[in-house]
Design an enzyme around this catalytic site. Sequence first.
Site, PDB file in Angstrom:
ATOM      1  N   PHE A  86       0.813  -1.225   0.000  1.00 14.82           N
ATOM      2  CA  PHE A  86       0.000   0.000   0.000  1.00 14.82           C
ATOM      3  C   PHE A  86       0.842   1.269   0.000  1.00 14.82           C
ATOM      4  O   PHE A  86       0.306   2.373   0.073  1.00 14.82           O
ATOM      5  CB  PHE A  86      -0.955   0.009   1.207  1.00 14.82           C
ATOM      6  CG  PHE A  86      -0.271  -0.146   2.546  1.00 14.82           C
ATOM      7  CD1 PHE A  86       0.298   0.952   3.186  1.00 14.82           C
ATOM      8  CD2 PHE A  86      -0.191  -1.383   3.163  1.00 14.82           C
ATOM      9  CE1 PHE A  86       0.936   0.816   4.418  1.00 14.82           C
ATOM     10  CE2 PHE A  86       0.444  -1.532   4.408  1.00 14.82           C
ATOM     11  CZ  PHE A  86       1.005  -0.421   5.023  1.00 14.82           C
ATOM     12  N   ARG A 114      -0.821   7.734  21.114  1.00 21.29           N
ATOM     13  CA  ARG A 114      -1.200   6.535  20.346  1.00 21.29           C
ATOM     14  C   ARG A 114      -2.510   5.957  20.883  1.00 21.29           C
ATOM     15  O   ARG A 114      -3.349   5.487  20.126  1.00 21.29           O
ATOM     16  CB  ARG A 114      -0.095   5.470  20.414  1.00 21.29           C
ATOM     17  CG  ARG A 114       1.153   5.800  19.621  1.00 21.29           C
ATOM     18  CD  ARG A 114       0.960   5.750  18.131  1.00 21.29           C
ATOM     19  NE  ARG A 114       0.738   4.416  17.609  1.00 21.29           N
ATOM     20  CZ  ARG A 114       0.856   4.081  16.325  1.00 21.29           C
ATOM     21  NH1 ARG A 114       1.208   4.992  15.416  1.00 21.29           N
ATOM     22  NH2 ARG A 114       0.629   2.858  15.919  1.00 21.29           N
ATOM     23  N   THR A 120      -4.424   1.313  14.153  1.00 20.77           N
ATOM     24  CA  THR A 120      -4.215   1.698  12.754  1.00 20.77           C
ATOM     25  C   THR A 120      -5.497   1.535  11.941  1.00 20.77           C
ATOM     26  O   THR A 120      -5.875   2.402  11.164  1.00 20.77           O
ATOM     27  CB  THR A 120      -3.095   0.826  12.145  1.00 20.77           C
ATOM     28  OG1 THR A 120      -1.922   0.997  12.935  1.00 20.77           O
ATOM     29  CG2 THR A 120      -2.807   1.226  10.709  1.00 20.77           C
ATOM     30  N   ARG A 131      -9.584   7.728  15.916  1.00 28.41           N
ATOM     31  CA  ARG A 131      -9.928   6.878  14.768  1.00 28.41           C
ATOM     32  C   ARG A 131     -11.228   6.111  15.019  1.00 28.41           C
ATOM     33  O   ARG A 131     -11.991   5.828  14.094  1.00 28.41           O
ATOM     34  CB  ARG A 131      -8.771   5.923  14.451  1.00 28.41           C
ATOM     35  CG  ARG A 131      -7.568   6.637  13.800  1.00 28.41           C
ATOM     36  CD  ARG A 131      -6.349   5.758  13.798  1.00 28.41           C
ATOM     37  NE  ARG A 131      -5.224   6.315  13.050  1.00 28.41           N
ATOM     38  CZ  ARG A 131      -3.986   5.822  13.102  1.00 28.41           C
ATOM     39  NH1 ARG A 131      -3.717   4.779  13.867  1.00 28.41           N
ATOM     40  NH2 ARG A 131      -3.025   6.378  12.392  1.00 28.41           N
ATOM     41  N   VAL A 138      -8.817   1.943   6.954  1.00 31.02           N
ATOM     42  CA  VAL A 138      -7.391   2.116   7.285  1.00 31.02           C
ATOM     43  C   VAL A 138      -6.702   3.098   6.338  1.00 31.02           C
ATOM     44  O   VAL A 138      -5.827   3.860   6.755  1.00 31.02           O
ATOM     45  CB  VAL A 138      -6.656   0.751   7.332  1.00 31.02           C
ATOM     46  CG1 VAL A 138      -6.556   0.104   5.964  1.00 31.02           C
ATOM     47  CG2 VAL A 138      -5.276   0.896   7.957  1.00 31.02           C
ATOM     48  N   HIS A 144      -2.057  10.871  12.034  1.00 26.55           N
ATOM     49  CA  HIS A 144      -0.806  10.143  12.271  1.00 26.55           C
ATOM     50  C   HIS A 144      -0.280  10.499  13.655  1.00 26.55           C
ATOM     51  O   HIS A 144      -0.388  11.645  14.086  1.00 26.55           O
ATOM     52  CB  HIS A 144       0.262  10.533  11.238  1.00 26.55           C
ATOM     53  CG  HIS A 144       1.640  10.120  11.666  1.00 26.55           C
ATOM     54  ND1 HIS A 144       2.092   8.821  11.511  1.00 26.55           N
ATOM     55  CD2 HIS A 144       2.625  10.796  12.309  1.00 26.55           C
ATOM     56  CE1 HIS A 144       3.325   8.737  12.035  1.00 26.55           C
ATOM     57  NE2 HIS A 144       3.660   9.921  12.513  1.00 26.55           N
ATOM     58  N   GLU A 155      10.832  12.054  13.334  1.00 20.81           N
ATOM     59  CA  GLU A 155       9.753  12.725  12.603  1.00 20.81           C
ATOM     60  C   GLU A 155       9.720  14.223  12.889  1.00 20.81           C
ATOM     61  O   GLU A 155       9.524  15.022  11.974  1.00 20.81           O
ATOM     62  CB  GLU A 155       8.410  12.065  12.952  1.00 20.81           C
ATOM     63  CG  GLU A 155       8.317  10.652  12.390  1.00 20.81           C
ATOM     64  CD  GLU A 155       7.113   9.845  12.883  1.00 20.81           C
ATOM     65  OE1 GLU A 155       7.036   8.652  12.529  1.00 20.81           O
ATOM     66  OE2 GLU A 155       6.259  10.389  13.604  1.00 20.81           O
TER      67      GLU A 155
END
Length: 178
Positions: A86, A114, A120, A131, A138, A144, A155
């Site tokens: 993906f 998280r 996810t 989410r 997904v 993120h 990051e």
Amino acid sequence: MGPRKRSQRGLQDLVVKQARTEQSGWTGVNERTFIAVKPDGVQRRLVGQIVRRFEKKGFKLVGLKLVQASEDLLREHYWDLRSKPFFSGLITYMSSGPVVAMVWQGLDVVKTARKMLGETNPADSLPGTIRGDYCVEVGRNVIHGSDSVSSAQKEISLWFPQNELQCWEHSCNSWIYN
Ligand SMILES: Nc1ncnc2c1ncn2[C@@H]1O[C@H](COP(=O)(O)OP(=O)(O)OP(=O)(O)O)[C@@H](O)[C@H]1O
Ligand SMILES: Cc1cn([C@H]2C[C@H](O)[C@@H](COP(=O)(O)OP(=O)(O)O)O2)c(=O)[nH]c1=O
Ligand SMILES: [Mg+2]
């Protein structure tokens, strides 16, 4: 190794090096994480709701910007997923519109963020998580969040130059930490 791969590695090494020099002190109440509202979250006007959740939790906002991420930056950001089927769809999705990039600071912020995000796959995410509440698939999971302190450091240095991160005190600090 082709020129693209070599330049990707070069960038990766640079980011890691920069992260190492910046990471000292990013522990305890100074821990930081990188959060991004993805293009679907921006289009669906979820930015305010998402920022509100982190603010109300008690974390401190130390960086925020609306950016159209380049494919190069996104390939670097998702380097660990480069061999996944993906991957190219993920880069197309993430570059399909502006994202809201943020850095949040606080005790155990990486792990806690998280948890606030959920899993996810939105279908595995409990109601009450971002989410779990705001998305279905997904490949359109609206947000993120860094998955470890070391990826947070990489990051943050990839998305934010030092001078875009603010050091400031919450006036209500003593009501959040004892
Ligand atoms: N099977 C899949 N099909 C389509 N997209 C996927 C799939 N798996 C993951 N993704 C996309 O790739 C992103 C990165 O996957 P990863 O495994 O890092 O999940 P994550 O850590 O929960 O997400 P993120 O890194 O964006 O916070 C996912 O958030 C999702 O947008
Ligand atoms: C694992 C996986 C991720 N993704 C996308 C959505 C993820 O948010 C993104 C990054 O994956 P990953 O970093 O594994 O998940 P998370 O976002 O929870 O940190 O890749 C897919 O589209 N399909 C998948 O099977
Ligand atoms: Mg991830």
